[in-house]
Structure formats: C-alpha cells, structure tokens
Design an enzyme around this catalytic site. Sequence first.
Site, mmCIF file in Angstrom:
data_model
loop_
_atom_site.group_PDB
_atom_site.id
_atom_site.type_symbol
_atom_site.label_atom_id
_atom_site.label_comp_id
_atom_site.label_asym_id
_atom_site.label_seq_id
_atom_site.Cartn_x
_atom_site.Cartn_y
_atom_site.Cartn_z
ATOM 1 N N ASN A 1 30.059 -8.989 35.000
ATOM 2 C CA ASN A 1 30.178 -9.145 33.554
ATOM 3 C C ASN A 1 29.006 -9.897 32.935
ATOM 4 O O ASN A 1 29.153 -10.510 31.866
ATOM 5 C CB ASN A 1 31.511 -9.821 33.185
ATOM 6 N N ASP B 1 32.212 -6.334 39.430
ATOM 7 C CA ASP B 1 31.799 -6.433 38.036
ATOM 8 C C ASP B 1 31.568 -7.903 37.719
ATOM 9 O O ASP B 1 32.517 -8.676 37.588
ATOM 10 C CB ASP B 1 32.891 -5.829 37.144
ATOM 11 N N ASN C 1 38.556 0.570 35.469
ATOM 12 C CA ASN C 1 39.161 0.427 34.145
ATOM 13 C C ASN C 1 40.485 1.201 34.065
ATOM 14 O O ASN C 1 40.720 1.970 33.136
ATOM 15 C CB ASN C 1 38.187 0.889 33.048
ATOM 16 N N HIS D 1 32.461 2.286 33.577
ATOM 17 C CA HIS D 1 31.519 1.858 34.617
ATOM 18 C C HIS D 1 31.269 3.022 35.571
ATOM 19 O O HIS D 1 32.084 3.948 35.666
ATOM 20 C CB HIS D 1 32.094 0.705 35.447
ATOM 21 N N GLU E 1 39.509 -3.997 38.192
ATOM 22 C CA GLU E 1 40.245 -3.671 36.967
ATOM 23 C C GLU E 1 41.184 -2.480 37.196
ATOM 24 O O GLU E 1 41.192 -1.520 36.445
ATOM 25 C CB GLU E 1 39.290 -3.411 35.796
#
Length: 254
Positions: free
Chosen positions: A149, A147, A9, A245, A35
């Site tokens: 999601n 990820d 992130n 995360h 990300e």
Amino acid sequence: MKLVSWNVNGIRAVANKNAFAWVDELAPDILCLQEIKAEAEQIPTPLFSHAFTCNHVNSASKKGYSGTMSFSTLAFEKTDTAWHIDHTHEGRILEHHFGDVVLFNVYFPNGQQNEERLAHKMKFYSDFLAHTEALRREGKGIIICGDVNTAHREIDLKNPKANEDTSGFLPIERAWIDTLLDKGYIDTFRHIHGDITEAYSWWSYRFGARERNVGWRIDYFFISKELEPRLKDAFILNHIEGSDHCPVGIEIDL
C-alpha cells in the site's frame, strides 16, 4: 520455486469471473492472496486444478473485509498469524516457516481514511519490521510478499507530483521502505529490472486507468540479503485481470 502474490480484492468475485484460470498454466509452487474478504467456509472450491498440498486462511474478524490466504506445494513447518502485529484482528498476516526461510504473506493497512488510520499503518510497518529483524537474528532468511500500500519512488506511479499528499506516497510511508532496504532487504523487481518505468501492479477502477496504464506499483516481493544468491527472477503479471491489482512474483531457490 515460483512464488506469486495477488491482492484479489474479493476472492469470491474473482472466482465468479473465472479469473484464476492462469494458475493452472503458471503452476506456482506458492500462491499468496490478499484482501480475500471471506471466511474459510465461504471460499469457492475448486478455484483451480493445480495441485497445492495445503492452504491456510487468516480471515478478518469483520466479515467481508481484508484477509489473507496462502496455497503451497510445500508443507510448512509452522504457520502463524502474528496477532501481536495485527492486533486489530484484520487477518493481515500469514507467517510460514520452512527450513531456514520465513515467508510472510501480508496485506498492509491503507492509510487514506484518516490520520488515525495512517498512524495505525505506520505502527504496523514498525512492528512488522521489528518482528522480521528478530527472526533474522535467529538465522532466518526472510521473504515478504503482498500489498504494501505504498509506492516507493517516483517511477513507481504514473503521477507522482499529483499524489505527493496522498497516503500511499507520503514521505513517511516511502521512508519506511527506505528503512527496509537500509536494513538489508531487497526489492526483487528493482533488483532484477533496474529503473524500468511504467511497471505497475494496481490501477484505479475509475477513468479507464488500467487501459491507459495510469497505475501504481504497490505490490512487492522483498527478500533479506541473505537470500540474494538464490533469487533467479522477478516479474509482474500485468496481463492478468479480475482485480484492480495484478499478480507479482519471483523465482527463487528454496
């Protein structure tokens, strides 16, 4: 070999928090990040002392958005970005070939924005699985990390009933993971740990969710069944902070 995946992130934000310190202690052979939200020239150096021999970056065309990055002590024979799947150029895939194995570092789309974005996510899922299946027909073993999601089962999130109508736990999203497993892929964490509960990899920044462990397991390592005899362990490093995360990983013979 120890493989670790982490949605950071924002790689620059994590670096500013000195939140990569654990890498030197764990010393993974391959580290896959999602990300990253950065162009290659924006990534801080050094992030850690651990001696990776190569790294690869796939940045989104939209600056400060999405993106994937892989570090490795192995020299990959070929790396691709699978642009025919990630056709909107969001930097979501790094595809690494070595020996009889193909490793995918993937940041799958989020479908919460609107119906159009959910449709995009489902097409990405479908196109991605078709691609990995084509590689399996060529005799390749497949490792998928990142990820996804989507939380697969009710035990994969704290409040399943409250999220039945939320993208990330919709029946059509969960059904894709069912299809993945039916095709002969293995959820490595469940394979090793069974139906252990309250094992999550993502927590909202709101309402003290992480402190209360109100989370979701949406980060995975899947392997094709051909690689099952090589799998030694799977783990969630939920003590590592710096992102919403935490890292997940496997140990496998490659």
